[in-house]
Write an enzyme that holds these catalytic residues in place. Sequence first.
Site, PDB file in Angstrom:
ATOM      1  CG  ASP A  67      31.214 -71.381  39.302  1.00 14.06           C
ATOM      2  OD1 ASP A  67      30.734 -72.490  39.025  1.00 14.06           O
ATOM      3  OD2 ASP A  67      31.234 -70.927  40.451  1.00 14.06           O
ATOM      4  CG  ASN A 136      33.836 -66.482  51.281  1.00  7.36           C
ATOM      5  OD1 ASN A 136      32.882 -66.925  50.637  1.00  7.36           O
ATOM      6  ND2 ASN A 136      35.023 -66.283  50.749  1.00  7.36           N
ATOM      7  CG  HIS A 138      31.938 -68.016  47.615  1.00  3.50           C
ATOM      8  ND1 HIS A 138      33.148 -68.488  48.097  1.00  3.50           N
ATOM      9  CD2 HIS A 138      31.288 -69.123  47.166  1.00  3.50           C
ATOM     10  CE1 HIS A 138      33.207 -69.791  47.945  1.00  3.50           C
ATOM     11  NE2 HIS A 138      32.094 -70.206  47.385  1.00  3.50           N
ATOM     12  CD  GLU A 143      35.958 -66.007  46.705  1.00  6.81           C
ATOM     13  OE1 GLU A 143      35.399 -65.935  47.815  1.00  6.81           O
ATOM     14  OE2 GLU A 143      36.484 -67.051  46.286  1.00  6.81           O
TER      15      GLU A 143
HETATM   16  C1  F6R Z   1      29.722 -73.828  42.560  1.00  2.00           C
HETATM   17  C2  F6R Z   1      29.943 -72.514  43.111  1.00  2.00           C
HETATM   18  C3  F6R Z   1      30.251 -72.236  44.549  1.00  2.00           C
HETATM   19  C4  F6R Z   1      29.677 -73.248  45.530  1.00  2.00           C
HETATM   20  C5  F6R Z   1      30.065 -72.888  46.959  1.00  2.00           C
HETATM   21  C6  F6R Z   1      29.606 -73.922  47.946  1.00  2.00           C
HETATM   22  O1  F6R Z   1      29.441 -73.771  41.191  1.00  2.00           O
HETATM   23  O2  F6R Z   1      29.886 -71.612  42.358  1.00  2.00           O
HETATM   24  O3  F6R Z   1      29.769 -70.954  44.863  1.00  2.00           O
HETATM   25  O4  F6R Z   1      28.290 -73.280  45.401  1.00  2.00           O
HETATM   26  O5  F6R Z   1      31.458 -72.758  47.053  1.00  2.00           O
HETATM   27  O6  F6R Z   1      30.305 -75.105  47.692  1.00  2.00           O
HETATM   28  P1  F6R Z   1      29.952 -76.466  48.433  1.00  2.00           P
HETATM   29  O7  F6R Z   1      28.606 -76.851  47.976  1.00  2.00           O
HETATM   30  O8  F6R Z   1      31.024 -77.428  47.951  1.00  2.00           O
HETATM   31  O9  F6R Z   1      30.041 -76.185  49.890  1.00  2.00           O
END
Ligand code: F6R
Length: 244
Positions: A67, A136, A138, A143
């Site tokens: 992303d 959550n 994701h 989401e």
């Molecule tokens: C990152 C992404 C997100 C993260 C997720 C966890 O490219 O797409 O889905 O993997 O938000 O983030 P952290 O590792 O910062 O807790």
Amino acid sequence: MRIYKAKDYYDMSRKAANIISAQIIMKPHCVLGLATGSTPIGTYKQLVEWYKKGDLDFSEVTTVNLDEYKGLPKDNEQSYYYFMNENLFSKVNIDKSRTFLPDGMEEDSETACRKYNEIIHSVGGVDLQLLGLGHNGHIGFNEPGIAFEKETHCITLSERTIKANMRFFMSEKDVPRQAYTMGIKTIMSAQKILVVVSGEDKADAVREAFFGSITPHVPASILQLHNDVTLVADEAALSKCTGI
Ligand code: F6R
């Protein structure tokens, strides 16, 4: 699904890096799907160390990231391009022309997503997709409530994700409200999936995603239907999963 229980964040990072190394060694011209966020930083650090020791060669590897924020230029320190460059690309012998992220500066969402889908198809799809897990549930920026059949698309960040990501920005209002992300369908098309999770604050998300029912309300729960998923999580993240 294989689950590797790691002692702590460091151990999780080493175990995950081992799996990625094995992929690169077995198939030097592989396509890695990569993630940003705090969780994979230790994994990238370990890969860089092994590269520096001469144990890993990235020269034939292609990468596609999950992303990118919409509206952030590559040189913005919070862009995922910048993150990847800082944590991995500038530190190993990867050919930068084979590292791809969605184009955050493309204003037309349809064009940005179409082009990114084309890139993923043109490199032959992803061999190993690395994923972090949101509180959550994701994955990528998919989401809760997202349709499972989407490819790359533009999303509006949930309030919870904006708050979680705020720590990287000067203030909440600086967090971009939209992002381009691989969809669940894209993620599920990867040959293999590696999920890394650390910390007690993710324990509920791990339980719901991997041991709860499969529902769009917990986007990662769809991974239960993938036939080659490896979860590498530390004890804290697995603390609410009984029997592991
Ligand atoms: C990152 C992404 C997100 C993260 C997720 C966890 O490219 O797409 O889905 O993997 O938000 O983030 P952290 O590792 O910062 O807790």
